[in-house]
Scaffold this motif. Sequence first.
Motif, PDB file in Angstrom:
ATOM      1  N   GLU A 148       4.532   0.128  -8.656  1.00 24.80           N
ATOM      2  CA  GLU A 148       3.442  -0.259  -9.436  1.00 24.80           C
ATOM      3  C   GLU A 148       2.631  -1.331  -8.612  1.00 24.80           C
ATOM      4  OE1 GLU A 148       4.778  -2.136 -13.089  1.00 24.80           O
ATOM      5  OE2 GLU A 148       5.579  -0.274 -13.796  1.00 24.80           O
ATOM      6  N   LYS A 149       3.175  -2.131  -7.887  1.00 29.76           N
ATOM      7  CA  LYS A 149       2.510  -3.099  -6.804  1.00 29.76           C
ATOM      8  C   LYS A 149       2.390  -2.256  -5.563  1.00 29.76           C
ATOM      9  CE  LYS A 149       3.772  -7.596  -8.726  1.00 29.76           C
ATOM     10  NZ  LYS A 149       4.316  -8.761  -8.430  1.00 29.76           N
ATOM     11  N   GLY A 150       3.207  -1.341  -5.048  1.00 27.30           N
ATOM     12  CA  GLY A 150       2.870  -0.471  -3.882  1.00 27.30           C
ATOM     13  C   GLY A 150       3.555  -1.421  -2.885  1.00 27.30           C
TER      14      GLY A 150
ATOM     15  N   GLY B 110       0.897  -1.056   0.029  1.00 26.08           N
ATOM     16  CA  GLY B 110       0.010   0.033   0.016  1.00 26.08           C
ATOM     17  C   GLY B 110       0.728   1.107  -0.017  1.00 26.08           C
ATOM     18  N   VAL B 111       2.158   1.170  -0.377  1.00 27.51           N
ATOM     19  CA  VAL B 111       3.034   2.388  -0.441  1.00 27.51           C
ATOM     20  C   VAL B 111       2.721   2.989  -2.011  1.00 27.51           C
ATOM     21  CG1 VAL B 111       5.325   2.938  -0.604  1.00 27.51           C
ATOM     22  CG2 VAL B 111       4.833   0.964   0.591  1.00 27.51           C
ATOM     23  N   LEU B 112       2.602   4.355  -1.510  1.00 26.49           N
ATOM     24  CA  LEU B 112       2.245   5.262  -2.699  1.00 26.49           C
ATOM     25  C   LEU B 112       3.655   5.945  -3.359  1.00 26.49           C
ATOM     26  CD1 LEU B 112      -0.906   7.053  -1.629  1.00 26.49           C
ATOM     27  CD2 LEU B 112      -0.856   5.145  -2.905  1.00 26.49           C
ATOM     28  N   ASP B 113       4.475   6.142  -2.284  1.00 22.91           N
ATOM     29  CA  ASP B 113       5.857   6.760  -2.606  1.00 22.91           C
ATOM     30  C   ASP B 113       6.960   6.600  -1.333  1.00 22.91           C
ATOM     31  OD1 ASP B 113       7.517   8.286  -4.240  1.00 22.91           O
ATOM     32  OD2 ASP B 113       6.522  10.371  -3.813  1.00 22.91           O
ATOM     33  N   VAL B 114       8.105   6.587  -1.952  1.00 23.18           N
ATOM     34  CA  VAL B 114       9.060   6.623  -0.945  1.00 23.18           C
ATOM     35  C   VAL B 114       9.736   7.951  -1.013  1.00 23.18           C
ATOM     36  CG1 VAL B 114      11.452   5.780  -0.435  1.00 23.18           C
ATOM     37  CG2 VAL B 114       9.518   4.375  -1.466  1.00 23.18           C
TER      38      VAL B 114
END
Length: 94
Positions: A60-62, A24-28
Motif C-alpha cells: 500500500e505504501k510501496g 516505490g515498489v509495485l510488486d514482489v
Amino acid sequence: METVAVQKNHKLILNNRKAGLVTGVLDVLSFNLNEILLETEQGMLMVRGTDLHVNRVNLEKGEIDLSGNIDSISYSDIHSTAKQAGSLFEKLFR
C-alpha cells in the motif's frame, strides 16, 4: 487531450550491504535466499546475494525492508504486465 504518465518516486537505501529499504515498489515477483525480484516505479529491480530475507512488505505504501549479504543490485527498464512475466525475468537475470 494528451495523457502524461506520472512516475512516482523510487528510493533505495542500503546500509553496509546488509540491510536495505526500497520504496516505490509495485510488486514482489519472487524471492529466495539468493535473489529478490521487485517491480518498482523505475523498472525491475534484482537484488542478489546470500541469506536474503524480505523482512517487511507494505505494498500500500510501496515499501519493503530486506536484509542479508547483498552482492549486487541491477535494474531493467522492462515493466511486468502480468504475473507470468516473472518467469521471463527469472530467465533474464540468471
